[in-house]
Design an enzyme around this catalytic site. Structure first.
Site: not given
Ligand SMILES: *Cc1c(COP(=O)(O)O)cnc(C)c1O
Length: 394
Positions: A73-74, A157, A332, A246, A185, A205-207
């Protein structure tokens, strides 16, 4: 029950075992480069990425070609905001664009805005009310002739507050301003559908949804909407020239699987998790009636509990409770001993912000774990080392 108990699912989620299973072959036998057009190894990888793109798109009601894979996401947020600014300058002749965002955004958005400001972009940071909600009317008022884009996070978040996205979307459409949302989120946790609530760009973001670290997506509307946009990473022209490099095929496959699982299961999961979260909050409040619950009471993520323990040092509580994983703010900022900008924005004093813990439940949280965490928090909040110094006077 295994210790430590993981209650920090806003920072990252564990990989779902079904996701790991889907990924494994792409580390071993199917190791091809998805851009290799001349042989079977490349075709296998490309076909798997196509499937994943469809799965991710389906989860948010998008078309597959509207998904740009990134590292997370960043990166998606950086691409979205910087791409719009450069696009407006290059293709629309707007040298000094204006953007609007919100005080409670993730640092990915806030710090990108700071960088853009150094480059001559004007950024307006809107305040929120005590529940963390931005006022859509105030947002509309902040739009000027120079405004090219609005960026509002779908769900927060730290305090879990869900933004009034439908109203915000209607305002942006009516005013002809692009809307980006950091939905990291929200996706996979609440209904997020870009046809029902039209946004132009969306980062996730996947994680954060039981997929692997290292894969994310930028949704970029392409249903006839013209979005002046410029890539930020140049190279081999991957992802339709929008993000060269890639592809991380195993992670993208995992992202797709995680999206497919979320599409199937999130309604029931949300219901189950919100019952557990309510149990956590009520158990703690019963024993410690002075606690304060942060975030919206009605528009909030089911898995979130942000709780202030007046008179207690949150950092000391965390050190004391090595058997449970919670956090004082977002992951973070926890390396930096600075108070949460989100808690400050909803009006908490520095001392109260430093008395606040964030609990993030998730797919694998059990009732037994909730009872355990509630008990540990209650006994720790009463310990003398926790209620020292500046915290005592409250
Ligand atoms: C975790 C988070 C991000 C960053 O995501 P990454 O995939 O770790 O770079 C950005 N925005 C929100 C709201 C998040 O919770």
């Amino acid at each position: 029950m295994k210790l430590p108990v993981y209650f920090d699912n806003h920072a990252t989620t564990p990989l779902d075992p079904r996701v790991l299973e889907a990924m494994m072959p792409f580390f071993t036998e199917h190791y091809g480069n998805a851009a290799s057009k001349g042989h079977e190894f490349g075709w296998m990888a490309e076909a798997a990425v196509d499937v994943a793109r469809g799965q991710v798109a389906r989860l948010i009601g998008a078309a597959a070609e509207e998904i740009v894979f990134t590292s997370g996401a960043t990166e998606s947020v950086n691409l979205a905001l910087k791409g719009m600014v450069e696009g407006a300058r290059r293709y629309d002749g707007r040298p000094a664009p204006h953007m609007i965002t919100v005080a409670t955004e993730h640092h990915a958005v806030l710090d990108t805005c700071k960088t853009l400001e150094r480059g001559g972009v004007r950024c307006t940071l809107l305040p929120v009310d005590g529940s963390g909600r931005v006022d859509p009317h105030a947002l509309g008022e902040a739009i000027t002739a120079d405004t090219i884009a609005v960026s509002v996070m779908w769900a927060n978040n730290e305090i879990g507050t869900i933004a009034p996205m439908a109203e915000i979307s209607a305002i942006c459409r009516a005013r002809g301003v692009l809307l980006h949302t950091d939905a990291t989120q929200a996706v996979g946790k609440i209904p997020v559908n870009v046809r029902d609530v039209p946004v132009d760009l969306m980062s996730f973001s996947a994680h954060k949804m039981y997929g692997p670290k290292g894969a994310g997506a930028l949704y970029l509307r392409s249903d006839g909407t013209r979005i002046p946009f410029a890539a930020q990473i140049d190279g081999g022209g991957h992802e339709r020239g929008l993000r060269s490099g890639t592809l991380n095929v195993p992670a993208i496959v995992g992202f797709g699987k995680a999206a497919a699982i979320a599409s199937q299961e999130f309604y029931e999961e949300r219901q189950r998790v919100s019952v557990l979260r309510d149990l956590l909050e009520s158990s703690i409040r019963e024993a410690l009636p002075g606690v304060i619950f942060n975030g919206s009471r009605d528009a909030r993520l089911a898995a979130n509990a942000s709780i202030t323990f007046p008179g207690c040092r949150a950092d000391a509580m965390i050190r004391e409770m090595r058997d449970i994983a919670v956090s004082t703010g977002s992951a973070c900022s926890s390396a930096v001993p600075e108070v949460s900008h989100v808690l400050a924005a909803i009006g908490l004093s520095d001392v109260l912000a430093k008395s606040t813990l964030r609990f993030g439940l998730g797919r694998f949280t059990t009732e037994e774990e909730v009872h355990y965490v509630a008990r540990r928090v209650i006994e720790t909040a009463g310990a003398p080392a926790i209620t020292a110094g500046e915290f005592q006077s409250q």
